[in-house]
Motif scaffolding. Structure first.
Motif, PDB file in Angstrom:
ATOM      1  N   ASP A  97      -3.546 -61.578  66.292  1.00 38.23           N
ATOM      2  CA  ASP A  97      -3.439 -60.138  66.409  1.00 38.23           C
ATOM      3  C   ASP A  97      -2.905 -59.277  65.161  1.00 38.23           C
ATOM      4  OD1 ASP A  97      -3.439 -60.080  69.499  1.00 38.23           O
ATOM      5  OD2 ASP A  97      -1.646 -61.280  69.222  1.00 38.23           O
ATOM      6  N   VAL A  98      -3.346 -58.004  64.970  1.00 38.87           N
ATOM      7  CA  VAL A  98      -2.729 -57.381  63.862  1.00 38.87           C
ATOM      8  C   VAL A  98      -1.664 -56.389  64.603  1.00 38.87           C
ATOM      9  CG1 VAL A  98      -4.849 -57.280  62.491  1.00 38.87           C
ATOM     10  CG2 VAL A  98      -4.648 -55.586  64.055  1.00 38.87           C
ATOM     11  N   ASP A  99      -0.551 -55.900  63.588  1.00 32.95           N
ATOM     12  CA  ASP A  99       0.510 -54.950  64.009  1.00 32.95           C
ATOM     13  C   ASP A  99       0.250 -53.961  62.831  1.00 32.95           C
ATOM     14  OD1 ASP A  99       2.610 -53.565  64.682  1.00 32.95           O
ATOM     15  OD2 ASP A  99       3.987 -55.438  64.656  1.00 32.95           O
ATOM     16  N   ILE A 100      -0.039 -52.937  62.990  1.00 31.44           N
ATOM     17  CA  ILE A 100       0.061 -52.001  61.840  1.00 31.44           C
ATOM     18  C   ILE A 100       1.446 -51.163  62.436  1.00 31.44           C
ATOM     19  CG2 ILE A 100      -0.883 -49.667  61.006  1.00 31.44           C
ATOM     20  CD1 ILE A 100      -3.486 -50.901  62.029  1.00 31.44           C
ATOM     21  N   SER A 101       2.096 -51.137  61.285  1.00 26.49           N
ATOM     22  CA  SER A 101       3.822 -50.512  61.285  1.00 26.49           C
ATOM     23  C   SER A 101       3.902 -49.161  61.837  1.00 26.49           C
ATOM     24  CB  SER A 101       4.549 -50.954  59.901  1.00 26.49           C
ATOM     25  OG  SER A 101       3.896 -49.894  59.108  1.00 26.49           O
ATOM     26  N   PRO A 104       1.908 -47.097  67.663  1.00 27.47           N
ATOM     27  CA  PRO A 104       2.636 -48.002  68.877  1.00 27.47           C
ATOM     28  C   PRO A 104       1.144 -48.746  69.389  1.00 27.47           C
ATOM     29  CG  PRO A 104       2.282 -45.472  69.483  1.00 27.47           C
ATOM     30  CD  PRO A 104       2.122 -45.828  67.850  1.00 27.47           C
ATOM     31  N   PHE A 105      -0.115 -48.118  68.973  1.00 28.10           N
ATOM     32  CA  PHE A 105      -1.258 -48.888  69.667  1.00 28.10           C
ATOM     33  C   PHE A 105      -1.299 -50.219  69.496  1.00 28.10           C
ATOM     34  CE2 PHE A 105      -5.401 -50.882  69.181  1.00 28.10           C
ATOM     35  CZ  PHE A 105      -5.774 -50.581  70.527  1.00 28.10           C
ATOM     36  N   THR A 106      -1.008 -50.813  68.506  1.00 25.81           N
ATOM     37  CA  THR A 106      -1.365 -52.321  67.966  1.00 25.81           C
ATOM     38  C   THR A 106      -0.485 -53.266  68.891  1.00 25.81           C
ATOM     39  OG1 THR A 106       0.205 -52.126  66.130  1.00 25.81           O
ATOM     40  CG2 THR A 106      -2.343 -52.292  65.657  1.00 25.81           C
ATOM     41  N   ASN A 107       0.532 -52.654  69.505  1.00 26.56           N
ATOM     42  CA  ASN A 107       1.220 -53.551  70.751  1.00 26.56           C
ATOM     43  C   ASN A 107       0.246 -53.667  71.936  1.00 26.56           C
ATOM     44  OD1 ASN A 107       3.670 -51.377  69.525  1.00 26.56           O
ATOM     45  ND2 ASN A 107       4.403 -53.680  69.826  1.00 26.56           N
ATOM     46  N   THR A 108      -0.643 -52.794  72.066  1.00 27.49           N
ATOM     47  CA  THR A 108      -1.488 -53.044  73.141  1.00 27.49           C
ATOM     48  C   THR A 108      -2.592 -54.343  72.809  1.00 27.49           C
ATOM     49  OG1 THR A 108      -1.730 -50.726  73.563  1.00 27.49           O
ATOM     50  CG2 THR A 108      -3.605 -52.275  74.531  1.00 27.49           C
ATOM     51  N   LEU A 109      -2.700 -54.738  71.787  1.00 28.97           N
ATOM     52  CA  LEU A 109      -3.479 -55.878  71.609  1.00 28.97           C
ATOM     53  C   LEU A 109      -2.821 -57.393  72.062  1.00 28.97           C
ATOM     54  CD1 LEU A 109      -4.529 -55.058  68.041  1.00 28.97           C
ATOM     55  CD2 LEU A 109      -5.828 -54.882  69.788  1.00 28.97           C
ATOM     56  N   PRO A 110      -1.718 -57.722  71.801  1.00 23.66           N
ATOM     57  CA  PRO A 110      -1.198 -58.967  72.648  1.00 23.66           C
ATOM     58  C   PRO A 110      -0.753 -58.574  73.950  1.00 23.66           C
ATOM     59  CG  PRO A 110       0.526 -57.923  70.993  1.00 23.66           C
ATOM     60  CD  PRO A 110      -0.708 -57.197  70.767  1.00 23.66           C
ATOM     61  N   ILE A 111      -0.653 -57.653  74.462  1.00 26.78           N
ATOM     62  CA  ILE A 111      -0.410 -57.173  75.666  1.00 26.78           C
ATOM     63  C   ILE A 111      -1.467 -57.667  76.485  1.00 26.78           C
ATOM     64  CG2 ILE A 111       0.301 -55.281  77.497  1.00 26.78           C
ATOM     65  CD1 ILE A 111       2.464 -54.283  75.452  1.00 26.78           C
TER      66      ILE A 111
END
Length: 190
Positions: A97-101, A104-111
């Motif tokens: 996954d990627v997490d762009i600081s 809040p959207f990039t939390n959706t990827l692993p969820i």
């Protein structure tokens, strides 16, 4: 299916306007943000493409302004990353996954990718992209599903290095509704 969502910060000035398209070819995210981080103003756009299982294939970030920067990363969806010149990035080995600081959207990827049930948790290694400084590094994180309902769910996010944690309320699509003290959804349309 298509979704549009907008988030605003709890305290600082800013806004994110995101468009998500999911079809038989994959998942396509296109977003534009303006904001402030520690007193530094920024404008950034990003595009993320995932396969149907929510594994990141490409991530492109454009920091706009007086000193524009661009980052393009590509993954084989198995944890191997290359840059725009197709040169391997060994320090990102194992990241899915990627997490762009600043979003809040990039939390959706692993969820969405993990589809955890209540009580389940998973430790991850993600590509963390700190903006507006444009620093890229691997980061260990943990997601725990606290509850799932017909209205969405509640997940605990933890940064395993810093000890930071937050409980994230998400809608039925896994998009963050409330990221306490940082972001809240101000509008959505599907």
């Amino acid at each position: 299916m298509e979704w549009n969502a907008r988030w605003v910060p709890w305290t600082e000035e800013g806004i994110e306007n995101l468009h998500l398209l999911q079809n038989d070819k994959g998942i396509f995210i296109d977003s534009m943000m303006v904001g402030s981080h520690q007193g530094q103003q920024f404008r950034v756009s990003y595009q993320i493409q995932c396969n149907q299982e929510w594994k990141v294939q490409t991530c492109a970030i454009r920091l706009l302004g007086a000193h524009p920067q661009e980052v393009k990363l590509q993954s084989d969806k198995q944890g191997h990353w290359v840059n725009v010149d197709n040169i391997p990035i060994p320090e990102l080995e194992g990241c899915i996954d990627v997490d762009i600081s600043v979003t809040p959207f990039t939390n959706t990827l692993p969820i969405r990718r993990l589809a955890l049930r209540p009580g389940q948790s998973a430790d991850l290694l993600v590509v963390y992209i700190a903006l507006p400084a444009v620093e890229i590094r691997p980061m260990r994180q943990r997601y725990t599903c606290l509850e799932v309902s017909t209205n969405g769910g509640l997940y605990r996010y933890e940064s395993l290095l810093s000890g930071f944690s937050a409980e994230l309320h998400v809608d039925t699509q896994g998009l963050v509704l409330d990221y306490p003290e940082l972001w809240r959804r101000s509008w959505d349309e599907s």
